[in-house]
Scaffold this motif. Structure first.
Motif, PDB file in Angstrom:
ATOM      1  N   LEU A  97      -9.734 -12.443  -4.649  1.00 39.35           N
ATOM      2  CA  LEU A  97      -9.815 -11.442  -3.513  1.00 39.35           C
ATOM      3  C   LEU A  97     -10.967 -11.255  -3.001  1.00 39.35           C
ATOM      4  CD1 LEU A  97      -8.196  -8.621  -5.972  1.00 39.35           C
ATOM      5  CD2 LEU A  97      -7.037 -10.183  -4.180  1.00 39.35           C
ATOM      6  N   LEU A  98     -10.798 -10.936  -1.594  1.00 43.44           N
ATOM      7  CA  LEU A  98     -12.286 -10.679  -0.706  1.00 43.44           C
ATOM      8  C   LEU A  98     -12.402  -9.398  -0.528  1.00 43.44           C
ATOM      9  CD1 LEU A  98     -10.698 -13.017   2.361  1.00 43.44           C
ATOM     10  CD2 LEU A  98     -12.079 -13.516   0.602  1.00 43.44           C
ATOM     11  N   ASP A  99     -13.861  -9.071  -1.071  1.00 47.95           N
ATOM     12  CA  ASP A  99     -14.429  -7.760  -1.212  1.00 47.95           C
ATOM     13  C   ASP A  99     -14.518  -7.115   0.326  1.00 47.95           C
ATOM     14  OD1 ASP A  99     -14.398  -7.548  -3.851  1.00 47.95           O
ATOM     15  OD2 ASP A  99     -16.513  -8.549  -4.135  1.00 47.95           O
ATOM     16  N   THR A 100     -14.788  -8.045   1.091  1.00 46.50           N
ATOM     17  CA  THR A 100     -14.770  -7.442   2.534  1.00 46.50           C
ATOM     18  C   THR A 100     -13.774  -6.778   3.088  1.00 46.50           C
ATOM     19  OG1 THR A 100     -14.520  -9.694   3.379  1.00 46.50           O
ATOM     20  CG2 THR A 100     -16.832  -8.976   3.086  1.00 46.50           C
ATOM     21  N   LEU A 101     -12.543  -7.088   2.480  1.00 47.54           N
ATOM     22  CA  LEU A 101     -11.344  -6.444   2.930  1.00 47.54           C
ATOM     23  C   LEU A 101     -10.880  -5.604   1.960  1.00 47.54           C
ATOM     24  CD1 LEU A 101      -9.243 -10.023   3.987  1.00 47.54           C
ATOM     25  CD2 LEU A 101     -10.748  -8.368   5.560  1.00 47.54           C
ATOM     26  N   SER A 102      -9.925  -4.525   2.624  1.00 44.04           N
ATOM     27  CA  SER A 102      -9.280  -3.595   1.865  1.00 44.04           C
ATOM     28  C   SER A 102      -8.287  -4.289   0.755  1.00 44.04           C
ATOM     29  CB  SER A 102      -8.643  -2.262   2.532  1.00 44.04           C
ATOM     30  OG  SER A 102      -7.678  -3.004   3.262  1.00 44.04           O
ATOM     31  N   VAL A 103      -7.991  -3.498  -0.225  1.00 46.81           N
ATOM     32  CA  VAL A 103      -6.748  -4.089  -0.979  1.00 46.81           C
ATOM     33  C   VAL A 103      -5.382  -4.395  -0.101  1.00 46.81           C
ATOM     34  CG1 VAL A 103      -4.999  -3.469  -2.721  1.00 46.81           C
ATOM     35  CG2 VAL A 103      -7.440  -3.027  -3.168  1.00 46.81           C
ATOM     36  N   GLN A 104      -5.401  -3.512   0.809  1.00 50.81           N
ATOM     37  CA  GLN A 104      -4.101  -3.521   1.794  1.00 50.81           C
ATOM     38  C   GLN A 104      -4.324  -4.864   2.437  1.00 50.81           C
ATOM     39  OE1 GLN A 104      -1.752  -0.135   3.746  1.00 50.81           O
ATOM     40  NE2 GLN A 104      -2.922  -1.291   5.636  1.00 50.81           N
ATOM     41  N   ASP A 105      -5.398  -5.068   2.952  1.00 46.11           N
ATOM     42  CA  ASP A 105      -5.608  -6.324   4.044  1.00 46.11           C
ATOM     43  C   ASP A 105      -5.533  -7.700   2.953  1.00 46.11           C
ATOM     44  OD1 ASP A 105      -5.588  -4.731   6.034  1.00 46.11           O
ATOM     45  OD2 ASP A 105      -7.653  -4.688   6.296  1.00 46.11           O
ATOM     46  N   ASN A 106      -6.184  -7.447   1.875  1.00 51.16           N
ATOM     47  CA  ASN A 106      -5.862  -8.899   1.009  1.00 51.16           C
ATOM     48  C   ASN A 106      -4.693  -9.185   0.627  1.00 51.16           C
ATOM     49  OD1 ASN A 106      -8.475  -9.905  -0.554  1.00 51.16           O
ATOM     50  ND2 ASN A 106      -9.034  -7.824  -0.410  1.00 51.16           N
ATOM     51  N   ILE A 107      -3.594  -8.064   0.525  1.00 53.06           N
ATOM     52  CA  ILE A 107      -2.417  -8.331   0.337  1.00 53.06           C
ATOM     53  C   ILE A 107      -1.754  -9.066   1.487  1.00 53.06           C
ATOM     54  CG2 ILE A 107      -0.215  -7.401  -0.225  1.00 53.06           C
ATOM     55  CD1 ILE A 107      -1.623  -5.403  -2.086  1.00 53.06           C
TER      56      ILE A 107
END
Length: 250
Positions: A97-107
């Motif tokens: 997962l990318l810490d720079t993105l929100s959970v929603q944006d990761n998905i």
């Protein structure tokens, strides 16, 4: 047949010598749509190489892999990324997962790459999030989540594209027992909804949640077990006995 692995071999050659390493030898099996299969074997047995071939990350030296009538080993290099995006879901032990993105944006990331509209992305997530119990996590960042929560998010990302096949590489390796059990029950639920899953694991407990277990030794399918009506506990014991026989060379 949904997935056919036809007499697959994989030989690696070292760059500066003629020495060969045969990672897979005549691997041949079929997968029905909606199956949940665990692949087991000791380190160096060839299970990761097999997973990489199914993921189109490597090509076999011989043989073919047919997914819903399409020979995925014959797809051109320039078309592979698009094929993976549309047909395969991936779950890794380290979440990715990318810490720079929100959970929603990761998905959303696979759908962004597929150029889906925001309306469609929001609709798909609205359907998926309650099944995975992640509604309250969507606006957080991955570094704010527990390992179990991260893996649920990773599963959401793998399912958001509605893939034909989900490939999981040691998905419980970084989790404690409780989170592992929660994740595996989630896999069972997803599988009951019709999702086909292939999971590489070292854990007999993890494999006991699958409907079938394939054992690989020295690059060959050594043995297989079907769960049928067994409980997870009884199936785990049977899997452990088979692993002991595999490791002992019996």
């Amino acid at each position: 047949m949904f997935l056919e692995i036809n007499h697959v071999e994989k030989v690696f050659k070292t760059r500066f010598s003629k020495e060969e390493t045969r990672a897979l030898q005549d691997v041949d099996f079929q997968v029905q749509e909606g199956e949940f299969i665990a692949i087991m074997g000791e380190s160096g047995s060839g299970k990761t190489t097999l997973l990489n071939i199914l993921a189109t990350l490597e090509k076999p030296t011989k043989g073919s892999v047919i997914l819903n009538g399409q020979d995925i080993t014959a797809i051109k290099e320039s078309q592979l990324a698009d094929f993976r995006l549309k047909n395969l879901g991936f779950v890794f032990q380290d979440f990715n997962l990318l810490d720079t993105l929100s959970v929603q944006d990761n998905i959303f990331l696979p759908l962004v790459l597929a150029r889906k509209s925001h309306l469609e992305m929001a609709y798909r997530l609205e359907q998926l999030a309650p099944k995975l119990g992640i509604q309250s996590l969507l606006n957080k960042r991955p570094f704010e989540l527990s390992g179990g929560q991260k893996q649920r998010v990773a599963i959401a990302r793998s399912l958001i594209t509605a893939p034909q096949l989900v490939l999981a590489d040691e998905p419980t390796a970084a989790l404690d027992y409780k989170n592992s059990e929660d994740l595996l029950k989630l896999f069972e639920t997803i599988n009951m909804d019709g999702q086909t899953i292939l999971m590489v694991t070292h854990s007999a407990n993890a494999a006991s949640h699958a409907s079938r277990v394939l054992f690989i030794k020295d690059g060959r399918i050594f043995h297989q077990l079907y769960k049928a009506n067994k409980t997870n506990t009884d199936f785990a014991k049977e899997i452990s006995l088979s692993m002991s026989a595999l490791l002992g060379g019996e």
